[in-house]
Write a protein that holds these residues in place. Structure first.
Motif, mmCIF file in Angstrom:
data_model
loop_
_atom_site.group_PDB
_atom_site.id
_atom_site.type_symbol
_atom_site.label_atom_id
_atom_site.label_comp_id
_atom_site.label_asym_id
_atom_site.label_seq_id
_atom_site.Cartn_x
_atom_site.Cartn_y
_atom_site.Cartn_z
ATOM 1 N N THR A 291 -5.132 0.552 -10.215
ATOM 2 C CA THR A 291 -4.181 -0.397 -9.632
ATOM 3 C C THR A 291 -4.709 -1.810 -9.810
ATOM 4 O O THR A 291 -5.812 -2.129 -9.361
ATOM 5 C CB THR A 291 -3.963 -0.113 -8.142
ATOM 6 N N LYS B 177 2.191 6.234 -7.239
ATOM 7 C CA LYS B 177 1.143 7.100 -7.782
ATOM 8 C C LYS B 177 1.501 8.579 -7.603
ATOM 9 O O LYS B 177 1.269 9.398 -8.501
ATOM 10 C CB LYS B 177 -0.192 6.795 -7.099
ATOM 11 N N ILE C 144 2.551 1.684 -3.401
ATOM 12 C CA ILE C 144 1.579 2.109 -4.410
ATOM 13 C C ILE C 144 1.351 3.611 -4.316
ATOM 14 O O ILE C 144 1.330 4.322 -5.336
ATOM 15 C CB ILE C 144 0.250 1.347 -4.248
ATOM 16 N N LEU D 207 -0.050 -0.523 -12.943
ATOM 17 C CA LEU D 207 -0.662 0.791 -12.821
ATOM 18 C C LEU D 207 -1.110 1.192 -14.220
ATOM 19 O O LEU D 207 -0.293 1.557 -15.066
ATOM 20 C CB LEU D 207 0.333 1.807 -12.244
ATOM 21 N N LYS E 183 0.833 -1.211 0.000
ATOM 22 C CA LYS E 183 0.000 0.000 0.000
ATOM 23 C C LYS E 183 0.864 1.257 0.000
ATOM 24 O O LYS E 183 0.586 2.220 -0.725
ATOM 25 C CB LYS E 183 -0.912 -0.003 1.230
ATOM 26 N N PHE F 259 6.445 -2.694 -10.317
ATOM 27 C CA PHE F 259 5.333 -1.994 -10.948
ATOM 28 C C PHE F 259 5.475 -2.072 -12.463
ATOM 29 O O PHE F 259 6.553 -1.838 -13.004
ATOM 30 C CB PHE F 259 5.287 -0.526 -10.520
ATOM 31 N N TYR G 208 2.289 -5.120 -9.203
ATOM 32 C CA TYR G 208 1.081 -4.369 -9.544
ATOM 33 C C TYR G 208 1.209 -3.760 -10.934
ATOM 34 O O TYR G 208 2.295 -3.337 -11.327
ATOM 35 C CB TYR G 208 0.841 -3.228 -8.541
#
Length: 258
Positions: A132, A114, A110, A141, A107, A180, A139
């Motif tokens: 997400t 972002k 992320i 994006l 979390k 990512f 992950y």
């Protein structure tokens, strides 16, 4: 009374670590919210405004953490000790704690990723929604909005560069890396399908003409798609040659009669 503290640091994760050290607990024993994200300049240069979080000690731990009274330890006999050591529920609790810590790390990363992207989009005067999508290795994006072709570039070169920078920013000075993948409205899946069709057509040409077929230079991700598409084709073989960023694939018909 529920104990609540606020902490500031260069990143949200650093602030959370500092709060946990002060409270003497781990991440499974608190709830936290991000009050302010750290300010960043273009391409993630950290500014003077730190990240700020509010950490709340969960109710079942609050009374013990706030009190100086030592808990009463109930004596147990040898049989009870053996039962405690053999209790599989304790092992399950340990696994859950590890999973919760990993989830919290994800979390935080992320939010960092972002924030990094939104700083870039703000400087570029772009309005972008970031979706997400959890995957096995990290992950995705997925960026959605209008006129985002500028973020893709020729054959995804700009997108790959952006992905490289995001991973650097999100995993800066961290031992546990979170991967990512940056995509623009599912461009990567569409590009992969295009490459798979291209690989099949060029393999057919190589067999039909009985000569090597050279593809244009591609990045390693796209070369991997070509290799994977033809790895089970018993009529051709593939190999990469050249130096980055001009490395390319050659599709060759397999020799027969040997």
């Amino acid at each position: 009374m529920t104990k609540v503290i606020e902490k500031s640091a260069k990143t949200v994760e650093d602030a959370l670590k500092a709060a946990l050290e002060e409270l003497g607990v781990d991440e499974t024993e608190v709830d936290y919210e991000i009050v302010e994200e750290a300010s960043r300049g273009f391409l993630g240069i950290i500014g003077t405004k730190p990240a700020k979080i509010r950490v709340t000690l969960k109710k079942d731990n609050g009374s013990q953490a706030a009190s100086n009274v030592q808990p009463v330890v109930k004596p147990v006999n040898i049989e009870e000790k053996e039962e405690i050591l053999d209790d599989t529920s304790k092992k399950e609790d340990t696994v859950k704690k590890v999973e919760n810590i990993s989830e919290n790390v994800g979390k935080v990363r992320i939010e960092t990723a972002k924030g990094f992207l939104q700083d870039i989009f703000s400087n570029m005067k772009l309005t972008v929604k970031i979706e997400t999508i959890p995957i096995e290795e990290g992950y995705i994006l997925n960026l959605c909005g209008e006129n985002l072709g500028i973020l893709i570039g020729k054959h995804g070169q700009t997108l790959d560069a952006l992905q490289y920078l995001v991973n650097l920013a999100a995993n800066r000075n961290e031992s546990q890396r979170v991967r990512f993948i940056i995509d623009v409205e599912n461009y990567r899946s569409r590009r992969a399908e295009t490459l798979q069709n291209l690989a099949k057509n060029l393999a057919d040409r190589a067999v039909r003409m009985n000569q090597d077929v050279r593809l244009e230079p591609m990045n390693r991700h796209e070369r991997k798609v070509i290799h994977s598409s033809l790895q089970n084709n018993d009529k051709v073989e593939t190999h990469s040659t050249g130096e980055e960023p001009h490395r390319y694939i050659i599709i060759s018909p397999k020799k027969t009669g040997k």
